[in-house]
Scaffold this active site. Structure first.
Site, PDB file in Angstrom:
ATOM      1  N   ASP A 108      12.689 140.548  90.027  1.00  0.00           N
ATOM      2  CA  ASP A 108      12.990 141.292  91.252  1.00  0.00           C
ATOM      3  C   ASP A 108      14.355 140.948  91.855  1.00  0.00           C
ATOM      4  O   ASP A 108      15.035 141.821  92.387  1.00  0.00           O
ATOM      5  CB  ASP A 108      11.853 141.171  92.277  1.00  0.00           C
ATOM      6  CG  ASP A 108      11.803 139.813  92.925  1.00  0.00           C
ATOM      7  OD1 ASP A 108      12.095 138.821  92.228  1.00  0.00           O
ATOM      8  OD2 ASP A 108      11.480 139.730  94.120  1.00  0.00           O
ATOM      9  N   ASP A 135       5.091 139.363  88.086  1.00  0.00           N
ATOM     10  CA  ASP A 135       4.902 139.812  89.473  1.00  0.00           C
ATOM     11  C   ASP A 135       5.760 141.033  89.819  1.00  0.00           C
ATOM     12  O   ASP A 135       6.337 141.102  90.908  1.00  0.00           O
ATOM     13  CB  ASP A 135       5.206 138.654  90.446  1.00  0.00           C
ATOM     14  CG  ASP A 135       6.613 138.104  90.260  1.00  0.00           C
ATOM     15  OD1 ASP A 135       7.275 138.433  89.250  1.00  0.00           O
ATOM     16  OD2 ASP A 135       7.065 137.337  91.122  1.00  0.00           O
ATOM     17  N   ARG A 177       5.793 131.162  90.721  1.00  0.00           N
ATOM     18  CA  ARG A 177       6.461 131.387  92.001  1.00  0.00           C
ATOM     19  C   ARG A 177       5.416 131.633  93.083  1.00  0.00           C
ATOM     20  O   ARG A 177       4.631 130.739  93.369  1.00  0.00           O
ATOM     21  CB  ARG A 177       7.439 132.558  91.858  1.00  0.00           C
ATOM     22  CG  ARG A 177       8.551 132.543  92.843  1.00  0.00           C
ATOM     23  CD  ARG A 177       9.709 133.421  92.442  1.00  0.00           C
ATOM     24  NE  ARG A 177       9.346 134.546  91.621  1.00  0.00           N
ATOM     25  CZ  ARG A 177      10.223 135.307  90.993  1.00  0.00           C
ATOM     26  NH1 ARG A 177      11.483 135.065  91.109  1.00  0.00           N
ATOM     27  NH2 ARG A 177       9.824 136.329  90.265  1.00  0.00           N
TER      28      ARG A 177
HETATM   29  O1  F6P Z   1      10.623 133.214  87.905  1.00  0.00           O
HETATM   30  C1  F6P Z   1      10.207 132.398  86.874  1.00  0.00           C
HETATM   31  C2  F6P Z   1       9.990 130.999  87.330  1.00  0.00           C
HETATM   32  O2  F6P Z   1       9.733 130.278  86.157  1.00  0.00           O
HETATM   33  C3  F6P Z   1       8.903 130.770  88.364  1.00  0.00           C
HETATM   34  O3  F6P Z   1       7.613 130.819  87.844  1.00  0.00           O
HETATM   35  C4  F6P Z   1       9.286 129.419  88.903  1.00  0.00           C
HETATM   36  O4  F6P Z   1       8.801 129.262  90.206  1.00  0.00           O
HETATM   37  C5  F6P Z   1      10.773 129.476  88.901  1.00  0.00           C
HETATM   38  O5  F6P Z   1      11.138 130.428  87.915  1.00  0.00           O
HETATM   39  C6  F6P Z   1      11.468 128.178  88.607  1.00  0.00           C
HETATM   40  O6  F6P Z   1      12.840 128.401  88.738  1.00  0.00           O
HETATM   41  P1  F6P Z   1      13.972 127.380  88.280  1.00  0.00           P
HETATM   42  O7  F6P Z   1      14.101 127.485  86.798  1.00  0.00           O
HETATM   43  O8  F6P Z   1      15.180 127.826  88.993  1.00  0.00           O
HETATM   44  O9  F6P Z   1      13.489 126.012  88.665  1.00  0.00           O
END
Ligand code: F6P
Length: 327
Positions: A108, A135, A177
């Site tokens: 998104d 999502d 998330r």
């Molecule tokens: O959007 C994918 C995701 O893996 C989420 O499930 C998680 O909260 C987030 O990205 C983690 O992000 P980063 O890699 O920036 O820690």
């Protein structure tokens, strides 16, 4: 007014990487070439667009990537693209390569950026939903979700062996998330005793009561799947609360970014291939500001704004299974 014919498509991946992104890039590149048009890869998402990291791609640029996780185009967060000045630079980079349309592979955040960019500079864009979180409204599944669920499931199965051997409670935290799609799918397919997801009310008292009953009911393994966005906190916090109230011994395992890597499943590769092709065809049809997705086995186009403004419901049948099968 006649729509301008698209001659050169720019493709990029943005946001968290997801297994199957490479298969989507491959499909975009090869479909564009199949239609006799040119395609350029934009590195590091919006950051590369601002900084002009853009390269022409040919059929061999995407050889041998269908099976690999991550993204050959790389991905990054861009502070610059959040500013009007940054977006103007991005527009200038695109124009200097004569790119007249974009295929945006991501979630998104990627789509919000794309719509804002279109509103300001009018570059047609079609979105391809790719995030492990699933999502996104407008597609039953996002690219990467199936692989992430299967990866997490392998860990759950392993943890079950040791949980069973020690008669121990395990809290396993999965990503998502603010969404419980991964948690619910992993919990149901892994036979979890309890599943905590943000979309349904989580009740600590009920969970503690249940935890006390597991020993009485001679349940060996006692697996609790915790979705990272659950209202009771993360797995470590919830484990501590349960132990304080019940004295039960527990262990925590956070699966974290292991869920984001690895070779995509066949399902994700096929979905990515279908949607990559569909995105190019949508652009060549003169579409913009839509996302291609798969709903009930049909490829459909959904206005990009709806993909984040409408909330995709979790599968109630799985919620019911959670209640019935965890006895
Ligand atoms: O959007 C994918 C995701 O893996 C989420 O499930 C998680 O909260 C987030 O990205 C983690 O992000 P980063 O890699 O920036 O820690």
């Amino acid at each position: 007014m006649m729509k301008k014919e698209i001659e050169k498509i720019g493709v990029f991946t943005s946001g968290g990487d997801a297994p199957g992104m490479n298969a989507a890039v491959r499909a975009v590149v090869r479909t564009t070439l199949y239609h006799g048009k040119e395609v350029h890869g934009i590195k590091r998402g919006y950051r590369g667009m601002v900084e002009g990291e853009i390269e022409k791609m040919g059929p061999r640029s995407v050889s041998n990537i269908i099976q690999s996780g991550g993204t050959i185009l790389k991905t990054a967060r861009s502070e610059a693209f959040l500013t009007k000045e940054g977006r103007r630079k991005a527009y200038q980079s695109l124009m200097s390569h004569a790119i007249d349309a974009l295929a945006a592979i991501g979630g998104d955040g990627t789509f919000r950026g794309a719509v804002e960019f279109f509103d300001e500079f009018g570059v047609p864009v079609v979105g391809i939903p790719s995030t492990i979180d699933n999502d996104i409204y407008g597609t039953d599944f996002t690219i990467g979700f199936d692989t992430a669920v299967n990866t997490a499931l392998q860990s759950v199965d392993r943890i079950r062996d040791t949980a069973q051997s020690h008669d121990r409670v395990f809290l396993i935290e999965v990503m998502g998330r603010q969404a419980g799609f991964i948690g619910l799918a992993v919990g149901v397919s892994g036979g979890a005793e309890h599943i905590l997801i943000p979309e349904t009310k989580s009740d600590l008292d009920a969970l503690c009561e249940e935890a006390r009953s597991w020993a009485r009911r001679q349940k060996g393994s006692r697996i609790v799947i915790v979705s990272e966005g659950d209202e009771l906190g993360n797995a470590a916090e919830i484990g501590k609360k349960i132990a304080e109230r019940t004295g039960i011994d527990y262990r925590v395992c956070v699966l974290g970014h292991t869920q984001r890597g690895g070779s995509p499943t066949a399902r994700d590769r096929i979905l990515a291939s279908l949607l990559g092709k569909a995105a190019v065809e949508a652009l060549l049809d003169g579409e913009t500001n839509v996302m291609v997705g798969e709903v009930n086995g049909e490829v459909v186009r959904t206005p990009l704004r709806e993909t984040w403004e409408k909330k995709k419901p979790i599968d109630d049948r799985l919620v019911q299974l959670r209640e019935i099968l965890s006895r």
